[in-house]
Design an enzyme around this catalytic site. Structure first.
Site, PDB file in Angstrom:
ATOM      1  N   GLN A   1      77.625  95.701 102.423  1.00  0.00           N
ATOM      2  CA  GLN A   1      78.985  96.036 102.818  1.00  0.00           C
ATOM      3  C   GLN A   1      79.609  97.033 101.850  1.00  0.00           C
ATOM      4  OE1 GLN A   1      82.216  93.556 101.452  1.00  0.00           O
ATOM      5  NE2 GLN A   1      82.706  93.037 103.572  1.00  0.00           N
ATOM      6  N   GLY A   2      80.155  98.112 102.362  1.00  0.00           N
ATOM      7  CA  GLY A   2      80.788  99.109 101.495  1.00  0.00           C
ATOM      8  C   GLY A   2      82.282  99.165 101.712  1.00  0.00           C
TER       9      GLY A   2
ATOM     10  N   SER B   1      84.856  97.995  98.793  1.00  0.00           N
ATOM     11  CA  SER B   1      85.550  98.284  97.533  1.00  0.00           C
ATOM     12  C   SER B   1      85.190  99.637  96.950  1.00  0.00           C
ATOM     13  CB  SER B   1      85.209  97.220  96.496  1.00  0.00           C
ATOM     14  OG  SER B   1      85.619  95.962  96.932  1.00  0.00           O
TER      15      SER B   1
ATOM     16  N   GLU C   1      85.578  84.207 107.694  1.00  0.00           N
ATOM     17  CA  GLU C   1      84.906  84.439 106.416  1.00  0.00           C
ATOM     18  C   GLU C   1      85.488  83.526 105.347  1.00  0.00           C
ATOM     19  OE1 GLU C   1      84.257  88.036 103.203  1.00  0.00           O
ATOM     20  OE2 GLU C   1      85.599  88.316 104.889  1.00  0.00           O
TER      21      GLU C   1
END
Lengths: 386, 396, 368
Positions: free
Chosen positions: B132-133, B135, B250
C-alpha cells in the site's frame, strides 16, 4: 532541551539544625490539640491565635528588614521554618499569604507608607491577607479580567467580582488586580493595576463557596463602588500584570506544592508497623513515596538556591509544581491501599480523620495556584514547543 | 475442487464451522511456524507466506470476507470472527496480505469489471502480491496533504514522487497508491487511486530497517513512471473516498485482541518461570492487565456483534484500535520489566524452560499505535464524531 | 436492549428529570442523609422496587436485568435513593426465603415502598464474603456487631446474617427494636451504619432463612448487588462525562472553547473508552449471573472496572471543570461523593481484582 531546565544542587547548611529543632519543639507542643481533620488542612488551616504565636517567635516575615517588623534572617532559615510547619500540618493559613506573597510584594514595590503600615502587622501574625485574581469568566486566562477600577477624586472606585479567594471572610486585606485601562478584548495584559483593599470596606460583599470537603475555603467577592484611596495603589498604575506575575512565580516551587498531604505518610508508616501488616508490596510503595519526596525536596531546594542567587527559574518552578501536586494527590490513595482503611472517620484516629479529609480535598491541588494544564503549558514553552 | 466447495458454509452452524476450520488448521498448519512464547507475534512474509496462502487457497479457506462470485468464501461477519478466532487459537502467524484484506474488497466496491476480472483471481492465487502506498515523508497522519503527483499524458499518467512506510514493498509485485491529480480548496479532493506495477521503469525501492531489526518498511520512489489510465480505480480526483470506503472494517480487524492475548500468555509464562507469583506488586499489575484484556475482549465482542447483526461500523470503532494497541504496549512493557536482566538481551533468551525474544516482542508492539492512522488521529476522530467536541478555531 | 428495558430506561429518565432535584442534596457534606421516603414510595408505585421477587411473592417476572437498567439511570443522574441496598439485594434474598408468611409480608412492604429494607451481613472491614458470621442467635434474640450497613431507617427492617447452633441463618430485626444501637455515618449521598445488637429480639418468631440455602441465597444477593452497583457506577461515570463534555464545549478561555484544545479532547476520549469498557464489563457479569453458573470472576472484574472508572472519570471531571468543579455549585461533587461510597462498598477494586485473578488464571474470556 537539556538547556531548558536546571536544577543545580543546593543544601541546607547544618548550622540551621538548631533552628529546626526549635521549630519542632514548638510544633510538637502545639500539635497536641490538632485532629487529623485539622492536620489535613495543612496551609489551608486558619488559626489566628496560632499565627500570633508564630509571629511572637519571629517566624513570620523572617527575611524582611527589622525596620518593618522583620527579623533580617536568610531565605534558608525561612525555608526550614516553612518545611517544618508543613511537615506537621500546622494551621498557617492566617499568615500564609501575607508571609509568602503580599509581604514580599509590598517590600519590593510598595510605597514607604504601605510598608510601614502593613508589614509589621503581617510579621506579628495580626493581619491576614488574601489575593484577588480570578474572576468567574477568567480562571486560567487571567488576562481576560473584567473587574474595573475607575478613577475618582482622591482615589479609585472598584466594581466587579473576584472568585476563589481563600478565606476572604476571615481575612483583613486583599491585594486585588483590576482593569484600570482599556478592555479585556483589546488590552489584555496591559491596563491592569493592583490595589490594597480593606475587606471591611463598604460596598464589598463576601459570599462563601462550599467545596467538596463540605467547608467554605473559597469565596466570591462582589465589589459595588468600593472606594480605595490613591495611597493604596500598589506599585505602578497599569503595571499590575507584570507585578502579579512575578508574585506567582514565588508561589509555585515552595514545599507547599508537594507537602500538603505529607503528614499522612508518617502516620501511615506508624499504623502499618503497629499492625504488623507490612508486606513487600507495602514496603515498596512506601519506598516509592519516600523517593518522590526526597527528589521533590531536592528540586524545591534547588529553586530556592536559584531565587536566592537572583535568578527566575519559572520553568523549573512550573515543573516542580506539576510533579509535586501530582504526588500530593496520589499519597492518600496510596495510603488507603497500604493501610486498608475503610473510607470512614473513626473519631480520635488521626490517620483516618486526615485520610477522610484528604480524599475530598486533593482534587483541588492541581487546580489551585495555576492549573496543571497551565503548568504544562509553561513547561512546553520551556522546551520551545509553543 | 477444494474441500470447502463441497459444503455450503452458510448452512453450517457457527460451531460446526468452527470445528471444521479448527481441524483443517490442525492438520495443515506447519508446527514450526506457530506463534509461541519465542515469537508471540510471529509473522510470515515472502515465500513462506505465499506457500501457506496457496495451500489455504487450494483448500478453499481463502478470503473469508469476499463474496463467492469473486472466489471468496462469502462468510457472514460472525463466521469471519470465528475464522479469525481460530487462526489465533491455532497460533497461525500473521500475514500482511493487503491484496486480500484491502485491495480486493476495494476493487469489488469501486473497481471496473476489467480490473476485477484481471486482478481478483491473481490476488487469490498469490500471482500478484500487493503493498500500500499512502504515507509520504510529509503526509503521515495527515494523508490529505500528500504530494506524489500523477499528470495525464495521452493514455497514461506520469507519476513522480515518493512514498514511505510501505510495508513489505520488497516482497511485493504491485503497489496501490494515492496520488495527487488535481488541486482543490478541500485538500481531500484531487487525490486519485492508482494500481502500479512495481516492475515499471522509474521505480526504486529502498528498505528501512525497523527497531526489531527487520526490513519491514520501505521507501518507494517514482521517477517519471508511466501508468496506463486503465489502472485508475474509481473516478479521477475521488481516490480519497475509494481509500476510505473500507476504513471502518480495517479498524475492527486492527482492534483484534489477539496480539494482546499472546503477550499476556507470555506474561504468565514469565511470571511463572521467574518465580514472581508471590510478589504482590507484580501480581497486582498482572491482575490489572489481565482484567484489562478480559474487559476489552468483552467490548470488542459487543461491537463485533453489532456489525455482525448488519450495522455498518460507526466512527466509534476507532476506539478499538486505540485501546488494543495501547494495551499491547503496556503488556509488552510489563514483560520486559519483569524479565529484569533478561529484558536487556537483544535476541533469544532462555528463561527457565522458555525460549523467548523479549526485545523483538517489545519492538514489534511499538508501531501498532502509529500505523493505520496514529492513535492521536483516532482520538481526534472520536472527539469530533462521538463526543461532538468543537474543532480548533481557524487562525486569525 | 429489549423493549421493556428501553421503556424502563425512558420512564426512569423522565422520572428523574421531573422528580430528582439535585440541589436538595447539596450542602449536607458530612451529615448522614436518610432516605427520601416520599420518593421511595413513588418508586414503589412505579413498580420499580423488588423486581427480583418471584411471582409467588408478587413479582412481575422482571429481574436483575431490569434493575441494572434503572441502576445505570440512577447513576447517570446521581440519584440518592438506596436502590441497590434496599431493593435489589433484599428482593434477591427474599426470593429464597423459607418462612413463607414473613417473606410475603416483607415483599409487600418492599414493593410498595412503605418500609426500607436493608441487608446487614458484613462484620469487619475488607470482607468480601459472609462465611461464619460472629453475630449469634439464641432463643429468638441476637447479639453481635454489623458494619457498613447502608440505608438504615429508624423504622427500617434489617435482614441480618447470624449463626446459631445449627449453622448460619438470616433473621429479620426491626431497626427500632430494643437492644439495638445504631451509629450512622455519612457515606456517599446517604449513610452507612454500625449496628450493635445486644439481645435484640427478632421478628416473625423464627429466622427468615435457615439451612443449606442460606449461603447460596446470600451469595446470590451479593452477586446481584455487585452487578447492579457496577451498573450504577458506570452510570455515574457516563453522567459525569456527559456533563464534562457539555462544560468544555461552553467554557471559553484564551478566546476559544477549552473543548477545542486537543489535550482536553483526548482526555475526554480516553474517559469515553473507559466508560465503554465498564459497560461491556457489567453486562457480561449480568449474563454470567443469568446463566446461573459460577459468575464470580465476571462479577469481580465488573465491580473492579466500574469502580475504578467512576473514580477516574470523577478525578478528571473535577480537573476539567476547573475550580468550579471543586465546589458544591457544580453537580460533579455529588457524583464523586456517590462514587466514593460505591467504590468501597461490597469490595474495593484491589480486592476484586485479586479475587478475579484467583478465580480466572489466564482469564480466558468467552469470545464470540
Amino acid at each position: 532541551m537539556s538547556a531548558a531546565f536546571h536544577y543545580p544542587p543546593f543544601e541546607i547548611p547544618p548550622e540551621l539544625d538548631g533552628l529546626r529543632r526549635e521549630v519542632r519543639a514548638f510544633l510538637s507542643e502545639a500539635s497536641q490539640q490538632w485532629s487529623g481533620w485539622d492536620i489535613g488542612h495543612s496551609w489551608m488551616g486558619f488559626d489566628r491565635a496560632f499565627s500570633r504565636a508564630v509571629g511572637q517567635r519571629g517566624w513570620i516575615g523572617m527575611t524582611w528588614p527589622r525596620a518593618y517588623g522583620g527579623h533580617g534572617r536568610s531565605a534558608l532559615e525561612r525555608y526550614v521554618v516553612v518545611e517544618e510547619m508543613l511537615a506537621a500540618g500546622a494551621p498557617v493559613g492566617a499568615h500564609w499569604v501575607g508571609d509568602r506573597q503580599s509581604g514580599p510584594l509590598l517590600l519590593r514595590i510598595g510605597s514607604e507608607s504601605q510598608k510601614q503600615r502593613f508589614l509589621p502587622k503581617i510579621a506579628a501574625g495580626e493581619a491576614a491577607f488574601c489575593i484577588g485574581l480570578s474572576e468567574p469568566g477568567s480562571g486560567s486566562d487571567l488576562a481576560s479580567l473584567r473587574s474595573r477600577a475607575t478613577r475618582v477624586d482622591g482615589g479609585w472606585k472598584l466594581n466587579g467580582r473576584k472568585i476563589w479567594t481563600t478565606y476572604a471572610e476571615h481575612c483583613d486585606f486583599m491585594i486585588g488586580l483590576f482593569r484600570s485601562q482599556g478592555t479585556a478584548e483589546v488590552e489584555r495584559h496591559k491596563g491592569l493595576s493592583q490595589f490594597l483593599i480593606d475587606l471591611r470596606s463598604s460596598g464589598l460583599e463576601i459570599r462563601p463557596i462550599v467545596d467538596l470537603t463540605g467547608e467554605a475555603h473559597f469565596n466570591e467577592i462582589v465589589f459595588d463602588d468600593v472606594f480605595v484611596s490613591d495611597a493604596l495603589l500598589v506599585g505602578r498604575e497599569n503595571e499590575g500584570w507584570a507585578q502579579a506575575n512575578a508574585e506567582l512565580a514565588f508561589e509555585r516551587s515552595g514545599p507547599d506544592r508537594y507537602m500538603s498531604s505529607f503528614p499522612l505518610l508518617p502516620l501511615a508508616i506508624d499504623a502499618v508497623c503497629e499492625a504488623g501488616t507490612i508486606d513487600r508490596l507495602s514496603a515498596r510503595r512506601i519506598g516509592e513515596a519516600l523517593a518522590d519526596i526526597v527528589t521533590l525536596r531536592e528540586m524545591s531546594l534547588s529553586i530556592l538556591g536559584q531565587l536566592a542567587a537572583g535568578h527566575t527559574p519559572a520553568q523549573e518552578a512550573a515543573l516542580t509544581k506539576d510533579l509535586g501536586t501530582t504526588f500530593e494527590q496520589r499519597l492518600p490513595e496510596l495510603v488507603r491501599e497500604i493501610t486498608d482503611n475503610a473510607p470512614v472517620i473513626s473519631a480520635g484516629d488521626k490517620l483516618s480523620e486526615m485520610q477522610a479529609y484528604l480524599m475530598q480535598s486533593v482534587p483541588s491541588y492541581s487546580l489551585r495556584g495555576g492549573t496543571r494544564e497551565i503548568m504544562r503549558g509553561i513547561i512546553a514553552r520551556g522546551l520551545g514547543l509553543r | 475442487m477444494s474441500e470447502t466447495e463441497s459444503v455450503d458454509l452458510d448452512r453450517l452452524s457457527d460451531e460446526e464451522f468452527r470445528q471444521g476450520f479448527r481441524s483443517w488448521l490442525a492438520a495443515n498448519y506447519p508446527r514450526e511456524l506457530r506463534q509461541d512464547s519465542h515469537r508471540p507475534f510471529r509473522r510470515l512474509r515472502g515465500d513462506a507466506a505465499v506457500n501457506w496462502l496457496k495451500r489455504v487457497h487450494e483448500a478453499g479457506w481463502r478470503a473469508p470476507a469476499w463474496p463467492r462470485e469473486y472466489g471468496g468464501m462469502g462468510l457472514s461477519f460472525r463466521k469471519q470472527l470465528i475464522y479469525h478466532d481460530e487462526l489465533e487459537h491455532a497460533g497461525v502467524a500473521r500475514i500482511i496480505d493487503l491484496g486480500e484484506t484491502q485491495l480486493g474488497p476495494t476493487l469489488i466496491l469501486c473497481g471496473s469489471e476489467a480490473q476485477k476480472a484481471h486482478y481478483l483471481p491473481r490476488i487469490l492465487a498469490c500471482d500478484d502480491v500487493w503493498c500500500q502506498g499512502y504515507s509520504e515523508p510529509n503526509a503521515g497522519s495527515d494523508l490529505a496533504s500528500l504530494r506524489t503527483s500523477a499528470v495525464r499524458e495521452g493514455d497514461e499518467f506520469i507519476v513522480n514522487g515518493q512514498k514511505i512506510w510501505t510495508t513489505h514493498a520488497t516482497d511485493s509485485t504491485h503497489i496501490f497508491a494515492l496520488v495527487r491529480t488535481g488541486k482543490f480548496a478541500k485538500k481531500q479532493q484531487g487525490i486519485s487511486f492508482l494500481l502500479i506495477d512495481l516492475q515499471a521503469p522509474g521505480i526504486s525501492v529502498r528498505p528501512i530497517v525497523n527497531l526489531a531489526g527487520e526490513d519491514e518498511f520501505c521507501e518507494v520512489f517514482f521517477d517519471n513512471v508511466r501508468v496506463p489510465v486503465s489502472q485508475l480505480v474509481g473516478e479521477l480526483d475521488q481516490g480519497w473516498s475509494v481509500a476510505k470506503a473500507l476504513l471502518g472494517y480495517e479498524r475492527i480487524w486492527i482492534g483484534s485482541p489477539a496480539l494482546a492475548g499472546k503477550a499476556l500468555e507470555l506474561a504468565n509464562t514469565l511470571v511463572r518461570e521467574l518465580a514472581l507469583t508471590a510478589d504482590a506488586g507484580v501480581m497486582d499489575r498482572l491482575a490489572e492487565l489481565t482484567a484489562d484484556l478480559h474487559d476489552y475482549r468483552l467490548l470488542y465482542t459487543e461491537i463485533c456483534d453489532v456489525v455482525a447483526d448488519g450495522d455498518k461500523p460507526g466512527p466509534g470503532v476507532s476506539m478499538l484500535k486505540v485501546y488494543a494497541s495501547e494495551l499491547l504496549h503496556r503488556l509488552s512493557e510489563f514483560n520486559q520489566e519483569v524479565a529484569a536482566e533478561y529484558g536487556g538481551i537483544v535476541g533469544d533468551a532462555r528463561i527457565g524452560a522458555t525460549l523467548t525474544d523479549l526485545h523483538w516482542q517489545l519492538m514489534m508492539a511499538r508501531p501498532v499505535t502509529i500505523f493505520a492512522g496514529a492513535n492521536e488521529i483516532q482520538r481526534d476522530i472520536l472527539a469530533k464524531t462521538v463526543l461532538g467536541l468543537p474543532g480548533e478555531p481557524a487562525k486569525a | 436492549m429489549d423493549d421493556i428495558s428501553v421503556m424502563l430506561r425512558d420512564s426512569a429518565a423522565d422520572f428523574l428529570a421531573g422528580r430528582h432535584d439535585r440541589s436538595r442534596l447539596k450542602g449536607s457534606i458530612g451529615k448522614p442523609q436518610l432516605v427520601d421516603r416520599a420518593l421511595w414510595r413513588e418508586m414503589g408505585e412505579l413498580g420499580w422496587l423488588g423486581l427480583e421477587l418471584p411471582e409467588s411473592l408478587g413479582g412481575t417476572g422482571m429481574g436483575l436485568r431490569e434493575s441494572t437498567v434503572l441502576a445505570e439511570q440512577f447513576g447517570r443522574s446521581a440519584f440518592a435513593a438506596p436502590y441497590v441496598a434496599s431493593s435489589v439485594m433484599p428482593a434477591s434474598l427474599l426470593s429464597f426465603a423459607g418462612h413463607a408468611s414473613a417473606a410475603a409480608e416483607l415483599s409487600v412492604a418492599l414493593q410498595d415502598g412503605g418500609k426500607v429494607l436493608t441487608l446487614a451481613w458484613q462484620e469487619a472491614v475488607g470482607e468480601l464474603g459472609f462465611d461464619a458470621p460472629r453475630t449469634r442467635l439464641q432463643d429468638g434474640r441476637i447479639s453481635g456487631l454489623k458494619r457498613f450497613v447502608p440505608a438504615v431507617e429508624c423504622d427500617g427492617l434489617l435482614l441480618v446474617s447470624v449463626r446459631d447452633a445449627a449453622g448460619t441463618a438470616v433473621v429479620v430485626v426491626a431497626a427500632d427494636a430494643k437492644g439495638l444501637t445504631i451509629e450512622h455515618q455519612a457515606a456517599g449521598l446517604g449513610s452507612i451504619a454500625t449496628l450493635r445488637f445486644d439481645s435484640t429480639p427478632i421478628l416473625f418468631d423464627a429466622p427468615l432463612l435457615v439451612g443449606d440455602i442460606v449461603s447460596a441465597a446470600l451469595q446470590r444477593a451479593l452477586d446481584a448487588g455487585r452487578i447492579a452497583l457496577s451498573a450504577q457506577l458506570e452510570g455515574l461515570a457516563s453522567g459525569m462525562l456527559d456533563r464534562t463534555v457539555e462544560y468544555v464545549k461552553g467554557r471559553v478561555q484564551f478566546g476559544r472553547p477549552i473543548g477545542s484544545f486537543q489535550v482536553i479532547q483526548h482526555r475526554c476520549v480516553d474517559l469515553y473508552i473507559a466508560a465503554q469498557l465498564a459497560g461491556a464489563s457489567w453486562r457480561n457479569a449480568l449474563r454470567a449471573y443469568e446463566r446461573g453458573g459460577d459468575a464470580a470472576a465476571a462479577i469481580s472484574a465488573a465491580k473492579a472496572r466500574c469502580a475504578d472508572t467512576a473514580q477516574r472519570v470523577g478525578r478528571e471531571a473535577i480537573q476539567m471543570h476547573g475550580a468550579m468543579g471543586f465546589t458544591e455549585e457544580a453537580d460533579i461533587g455529588l457524583y464523586v461523593r456517590s462514587g466514593l461510597q460505591a467504590y468501597a462498598w461490597l469490595g474495593t477494586p484491589l480486592q476484586h481484582r485479586r479475587h478475579f485473578m484467583a478465580r480466572a488464571p489466564g482469564a480466558a474470556a468467552t469470545h464470540v
